[in-house]
Design a protein around this motif. Structure first.
Motif, mmCIF file in Angstrom:
data_model
loop_
_atom_site.group_PDB
_atom_site.id
_atom_site.type_symbol
_atom_site.label_atom_id
_atom_site.label_comp_id
_atom_site.label_asym_id
_atom_site.label_seq_id
_atom_site.Cartn_x
_atom_site.Cartn_y
_atom_site.Cartn_z
ATOM 1 N N ARG A 122 0.848 -1.203 0.000
ATOM 2 C CA ARG A 122 0.000 0.000 0.000
ATOM 3 C C ARG A 122 0.879 1.248 0.000
ATOM 4 O O ARG A 122 1.720 1.424 0.872
ATOM 5 N N SER A 175 4.494 3.117 7.002
ATOM 6 C CA SER A 175 3.676 4.133 7.669
ATOM 7 C C SER A 175 4.170 4.257 9.109
ATOM 8 O O SER A 175 5.161 3.633 9.482
ATOM 9 N N SER A 176 3.450 5.059 9.889
ATOM 10 C CA SER A 176 3.829 5.207 11.294
ATOM 11 C C SER A 176 3.117 4.156 12.136
ATOM 12 O O SER A 176 2.106 3.573 11.704
ATOM 13 N N THR A 199 -0.669 5.233 12.398
ATOM 14 C CA THR A 199 -1.701 4.837 11.425
ATOM 15 C C THR A 199 -2.039 3.349 11.564
ATOM 16 O O THR A 199 -3.204 2.971 11.460
HETATM 17 N N1 PCA Z 1 0.224 7.928 8.171
HETATM 18 C C1 PCA Z 1 -0.325 8.379 6.930
HETATM 19 C C2 PCA Z 1 0.780 9.124 6.260
HETATM 20 C C3 PCA Z 1 1.996 8.809 7.014
HETATM 21 C C4 PCA Z 1 1.527 8.123 8.237
HETATM 22 O O1 PCA Z 1 2.220 7.821 9.191
HETATM 23 C C5 PCA Z 1 -0.753 7.252 6.058
HETATM 24 O O2 PCA Z 1 -0.296 6.114 6.243
HETATM 25 O O3 PCA Z 1 -1.530 7.499 5.137
#
Ligand code: PCA
Length: 325
Positions: A165, A204-205, A208
């Motif tokens: 993703r 991602s973090s 999320t």
């Molecule tokens: N969360 C958002 C952008 C970066 C993050 O950590 C995401 O995954 O869409």
């Protein structure tokens, strides 16, 4: 009779003046879940403006892409369909590579470095936005980016063929360079994408992953600290021009407060959410040495590509950042 006519004229004037001053309603579309700290910060900012302007401007936030989907928010604000909004800054990389300054792999890998990088990039990014009929109000980072999988991964070889993703050009390019198959999906839709197998991994973090309960489908989170992308809040330039100086000052002060509070929350939420992933049953660990080494090599290629694409403007941001370090 005259007196009555005068009285009713005054009443009518007062009424119309009252109507003119009555709350101007600013709907604020946001892309991420209501429970996320970006949304909480936006909500607090909205209340600050509403209170500070004495109700002249009443902001209502709409998180989770409920008013406009993430990918439509910028256009909605540019065209005045919404007066204000929040969006992931680097999602505009496809318009101008400079917007991806915060997603250059391993350039800024901590909150402290991210703040310095933002200082270096704020002026050129504000200028870009200004040319697009937008006024920048504030920006808050996401926590450091790590890799999610539904299996153990120790090398780039292990990643090959995985459905990945992506959320901006950088993440799609990372997929390409590691032999994965990128599919762009908004954060609001990832739980379903993982549950149905449309995607099997992402960068991602912890935030999320936690917001979207990804432990229901995924098993591993590897801390990589690849970069810290940013959200930003922006207002339509025509709406801004029509705003009184007094109200502009309130909005600017509330934005400053929001940026400060948002940064602080981001730090708190990082630890909390990474622990939450583990509590959900995921294996949470730093990426192994081999994987880190390979990702750094790929990151080097991506950095060179970005500098080539952005030319002197990109280099100026990196130079200003390196001087501030
Ligand atoms: N969360 C958002 C952008 C970066 C993050 O950590 C995401 O995954 O869409």
């Amino acid at each position: 009779m005259k007196k009555i006519a005068l009285a009713s004229t005054i009443a009518a004037l007062c009424f119309s003046a009252g109507t003119l001053q009555a709350a101007e309603k600013w709907d604020m579309p946001m892309a991420y879940s209501g429970s996320n700290y970006h949304s909480a910060t936006g909500e607090e900012f909205a209340r600050c403006v509403t209170t500070g302007t004495g109700g002249d401007i009443a902001i209502t936030t709409h998180p989770s892409g409920s008013l406009f989907k993430g990918g439509d928010i910028k256009r909605a604000v540019q065209t005045g369909q919404a007066p204000i909004g929040e969006r992931l800054l680097s999602s505009h990389q496809n318009e101008n590579a400079l917007f991806g300054f915060d997603s250059v792999p391993f350039l800024a890998t901590s909150f402290e470095a991210s703040a310095k990088l933002w200082e270096a990039a704020k002026a050129p990014i504000s200028k870009l936005l200004d040319e697009q009929n937008l006024v920048l109000l504030y920006s808050v980072p996401w926590p450091p980016q790590g890799l999610y999988f539904k299996k153990e991964v120790n090398s780039v070889e292990d990643m090959k063929g995985t459905k990945f993703r992506s959320y901006n050009n950088t993440t799609a390019r990372l997929a390409e360079l590691t032999g994965m198959l990128p599919v762009t999906i908004e954060a609001a839709e990832i739980s379903q994408a993982f549950a149905t197998g449309v995607a099997e991994s992402m960068v991602s973090s912890g935030s999320t992953g936690y917001d979207r309960k990804v432990w229901e489908s995924l098993t591993h989170f590897y801390e990589v600290n690849a970069w810290l992308p940013r959200n930003y809040v922006f207002v339509n330039k025509d709406t801004w021009k029509d705003t009184s100086d007094a109200n502009k000052n309130v909005v600017k002060a509330c934005a400053e407060l929001a940026e400060y509070a948002g940064n602080w929350r981001a730090v708190q939420y990082t630890d909390f959410t990474v622990k939450g992933l583990a509590a959900g049953g995921m294996t949470v660990a730093p990426a192994g040495e081999k994987l880190v080494g390979e990702l750094q090599t790929i990151g080097g290629t991506m950095t060179a590509d970005w500098l080539k694409e952005t030319g002197a403007e990109g280099q100026a941001i990196v130079d200003a950042f390196n001087t501030a370090k």
